[in-house]
Design an enzyme around this catalytic site. Structure first.
Site, PDB file in Angstrom:
ATOM      1  N   LYS A   1       0.823  -1.208   0.000  1.00 14.02           N
ATOM      2  CA  LYS A   1       0.000   0.000   0.000  1.00 14.02           C
ATOM      3  C   LYS A   1       0.871   1.278   0.000  1.00 14.02           C
ATOM      4  O   LYS A   1       2.059   1.227   0.285  1.00 14.02           O
ATOM      5  CB  LYS A   1      -0.964  -0.027   1.194  1.00 14.02           C
TER       6      LYS A   1
HETATM    7  C1  LIG Z   1      -5.100  -4.543   0.954  1.00 12.37           C
HETATM    8  C2  LIG Z   1      -6.565  -4.557   0.881  1.00 12.37           C
HETATM    9  C3  LIG Z   1      -7.369  -5.101   1.889  1.00 12.37           C
HETATM   10  C4  LIG Z   1      -6.829  -5.883   3.043  1.00 12.37           C
HETATM   11  O1  LIG Z   1      -5.860  -5.271   3.757  1.00 12.37           O
HETATM   12  P1  LIG Z   1      -4.897  -6.155   4.703  1.00 12.37           P
HETATM   13  O2  LIG Z   1      -4.105  -5.126   5.428  1.00 12.37           O
HETATM   14  O3  LIG Z   1      -4.071  -7.006   3.797  1.00 12.37           O
HETATM   15  O4  LIG Z   1      -5.750  -6.950   5.605  1.00 12.37           O
HETATM   16  C5  LIG Z   1      -8.731  -4.982   1.779  1.00 12.37           C
HETATM   17  N1  LIG Z   1      -9.298  -4.380   0.724  1.00 12.37           N
HETATM   18  C6  LIG Z   1      -8.578  -3.864  -0.274  1.00 12.37           C
HETATM   19  C7  LIG Z   1      -9.283  -3.177  -1.391  1.00 12.37           C
HETATM   20  C8  LIG Z   1      -7.187  -3.948  -0.238  1.00 12.37           C
HETATM   21  O5  LIG Z   1      -6.473  -3.443  -1.251  1.00 12.37           O
END
Ligand SMILES: *Cc1c(COP(=O)(O)O)cnc(C)c1O
Length: 375
Positions: free
Chosen positions: A186
């Site tokens: 992210k």
């Molecule tokens: C990354 C992501 C998640 C989950 O996040 P985690 O930190 O991996 O649990 C949920 N929804 C979207 C759209 C994502 O990109």
């Protein structure tokens, strides 16, 4: 792959030496789990999101689950969401005992088609989890108008949207619950982690309980447990990485935006008409450009395309396969053909490399590889 060109992954975190030594300091300090760095990160995030309460967790996924629990959504309730997301978005609905109701996406934005949401609302609908896909925000005016009219709680899956804006306001700085992920891919990462932006201190206190076994303190040596919580707290090791990342968020997002802009320039105005592929919405106002994707034309087999790109030293992702076609969801009655746009995107989308440490010549290399592999 030619010998002088390094492998280009679809994403890679940028971690500076300052952050690495801050992590070492935490390790040396002896306080590794939730502590002063978690508090500092939460304070900083709260400022970032306009003073709203923010709590951190060990994933983005659990923030959505906890938001649903705080909203009192569970067995017998329906929650509307999109089939075009990471499976976490729908799994959390099942996790709290509620029923996911999917609504197909807009073919251009790849976000939930808000024009189709009202037709899916029933007397049991209690909430909606929209996703700001790739950091491109949903139409927030329309979203919150629907939520208000039908008395729905909103849990924004803003996992990809830190730094995105709507009419000049940051996503997360207004609205109902906003959930962010700090998973390593992210725009801000803590290796694993996430945060939830809440509406008031009462909700924040509940979030703290759900984060740690439902425990509340009743004095120096006393605790009580009156709700069922889990084990979702962030470590100080992660939090100090997050502090280092937050310092550079504006810079990271500006770089992503510039690279995304260079993709459009390099693909050129006739790319779509000459290949049949689709480029993303060219939004340079609201999006944080978490990812840059293209949709391959039907004639192209995605796995073969990915292999050809890999042979040229370029790694691609695909975000995402339609959730309702996974076995767990088929077992709940979902089948092929129910959400055709998500199904087509799920089969044909690829994510191109985009991360702050890339440069313009990397973009040009990807674009010429894409063009040659589409021939
Ligand atoms: C990354 C992501 C998640 C989950 O996040 P985690 O930190 O991996 O649990 C949920 N929804 C979207 C759209 C994502 O990109």
């Amino acid at each position: 792959m030619s010998a002088n060109q390094a492998f280009l992954p679809f994403t890679k975190p940028t971690i500076d030496e300052e952050t690495i030594s801050a992590v070492a300091d935490v390790l040396r300090s002896g306080w590794l789990t939730s502590g002063p760095n978690v508090k500092a990160l939460e304070a900083q995030l709260s400022t970032y999101f306009g003073g709203r309460p923010v709590r951190t967790f060990n994933s983005g996924t659990c923030t959505m689950e906890i938001a649903l629990r705080i909203a009192g959504i569970g067995a017998g309730d329906e929650v509307i969401t999109t089939p075009n997301s990471w499976v976490a978005t729908a799994n959390v609905i099942i996790e709290v005992g509620a029923t996911p109701v999917f609504v197909d996406i807009d073919p251009k934005t790849h976000n939930i088609d808000l024009n189709k949401v009202e037709a899916a609302i029933t007397p049991r609908t209690k909430g909606i989890i929209p996703v700001h896909m790739c950091g491109l925000p949903c139409d927030m005016d329309q979203l919150y108008a629907i939520a208000k009219k039908h008395n729905l709680r909103v849990v924004e899956d803003a996992a990809q949207a830190i730094g995105s804006t709507w009419k000049g306001q940051r996503i997360g700085a207004f609205g109902d619950f906003a959930s962010f992920s700090f998973q390593v891919n992210k725009n801000v990462m803590t290796a694993e982690g996430g945060c939830l932006v809440l509406n008031n201190e009462e909700e924040a206190k509940l979030a703290e309980k759900y984060r740690l076994q439902g425990v509340s303190r009743t004095g120096l040596d006393g605790i009580d447990v009156d709700v069922l919580g889990g084990k979702y707290n962030m470590t100080d090791i992660s939090a100090v990485i997050g502090l280092g990342q937050m310092k550079r968020l504006e810079e990271f997002n500006a770089k992503r935006k510039a690279l995304a802009h260079h993709y459009f320039t390099s693909f050129g105005a006739d790319f779509e008409s000459s290949t049949g592929a689709e480029l993303p919405v060219a939004d340079f106002t609201n999006s944080n450009w978490h990812m840059f994707h293209i949709v391959l034309p039907e004639r192209v087999n995605r796995a073969e395309f990915m292999q050809k790109m890999m042979d040229l030293g370029i790694g691609l992702g695909y975000h995402y396969r339609a959730i309702h076609l996974f076995t767990l969801y088929r077992e709940r009655g979902f089948t092929d053909g129910m959400f055709p746009i998500s199904e087509r995107i799920g089969k044909q989308i690829v994510t191109l490399p985009l991360f702050p440490a890339m440069n313009e010549s990397d973009v040009e290399r990807v674009v010429s590889a894409v063009k040659s592999c589409l021939q």
